[in-house]
Design an enzyme around this catalytic site. Structure first.
Site, PDB file in Angstrom:
ATOM      1  N   MET A  65       3.601  -1.123  -6.702  1.00 15.37           N
ATOM      2  CA  MET A  65       2.461  -1.734  -6.030  1.00 15.37           C
ATOM      3  C   MET A  65       2.869  -2.667  -4.901  1.00 15.37           C
ATOM      4  O   MET A  65       3.965  -3.215  -4.888  1.00 15.37           O
ATOM      5  CB  MET A  65       1.514  -2.428  -7.008  1.00 15.37           C
ATOM      6  CG  MET A  65       1.995  -3.675  -7.663  1.00 15.37           C
ATOM      7  SD  MET A  65       0.607  -4.631  -8.374  1.00 15.37           S
ATOM      8  CE  MET A  65      -0.125  -3.539  -9.531  1.00 15.37           C
ATOM      9  N   CYS A  66       1.952  -2.769  -3.943  1.00 18.49           N
ATOM     10  CA  CYS A  66       2.075  -3.728  -2.849  1.00 18.49           C
ATOM     11  C   CYS A  66       0.713  -4.414  -2.749  1.00 18.49           C
ATOM     12  O   CYS A  66       0.030  -4.567  -3.750  1.00 18.49           O
ATOM     13  CB  CYS A  66       2.508  -3.048  -1.553  1.00 18.49           C
ATOM     14  SG  CYS A  66       1.351  -1.800  -0.956  1.00 18.49           S
ATOM     15  N   ARG A  67       0.297  -4.796  -1.567  1.00 22.64           N
ATOM     16  CA  ARG A  67      -0.993  -5.492  -1.446  1.00 22.64           C
ATOM     17  C   ARG A  67      -2.160  -4.523  -1.587  1.00 22.64           C
ATOM     18  O   ARG A  67      -3.095  -4.778  -2.333  1.00 22.64           O
ATOM     19  CB  ARG A  67      -1.064  -6.224  -0.101  1.00 22.64           C
ATOM     20  CG  ARG A  67      -2.307  -7.055   0.064  1.00 22.64           C
ATOM     21  CD  ARG A  67      -2.239  -7.948   1.308  1.00 22.64           C
ATOM     22  NE  ARG A  67      -3.405  -8.813   1.361  1.00 22.64           N
ATOM     23  CZ  ARG A  67      -4.526  -8.502   2.009  1.00 22.64           C
ATOM     24  NH1 ARG A  67      -4.624  -7.360   2.662  1.00 22.64           N
ATOM     25  NH2 ARG A  67      -5.542  -9.331   2.009  1.00 22.64           N
TER      26      ARG A  67
END
Length: 114
Positions: A65-67
């Protein structure tokens, strides 16, 4: 061109004990992250690839995951191409927060998504 859909899951369905691989930068991580996540910024990913593969070998599927899901999709795609079990978390930390999943900070201040 025809692209096959990338393996992804929504934030609400990530198991509590899952290996979450957070590829956001340090300032984003400091603002708030998933407790127990492995933090490897995308900019450090190649240099720390061994650390990532060791974690995946030990703990199984990586939930990347990232933003919002763009950077994590690239990292997840690379892991899958290398033969690792990885999925992208749709919507990233914004979706995680929106689903009411817990976040922490190392400073103890209230966690938020930067």
């Amino acid at each position: 061109m025809n692209f096959s859909p990338l393996p992804s899951v929504d934030a609400a369905s990530v198991p509590a004990d899952a290996l979450v691989l957070d590829v956001r930068e340090n300032d984003e991580w400091a603002a708030g992250h998933v407790e127990g996540a492995l933090h490897v910024p995308m900019s450090d990913f190649v240099a720390r690839f061994g650390e990532v593969t060791e974690a995946v070998a030990e703990r199984g599927r990586a939930y990347v995951m990232c933003r919002v899901g763009g950077r994590s999709a690239q990292v997840m795609q690379y892991l899958v191409q290398q033969g690792f079990d990885a999925v992208n978390v749709d919507g990233g930390m914004l979706a995680w927060d929106g689903a009411g999943r817990p976040m922490v900070t190392e400073s103890g201040s209230p966690a938020f998504v930067l």
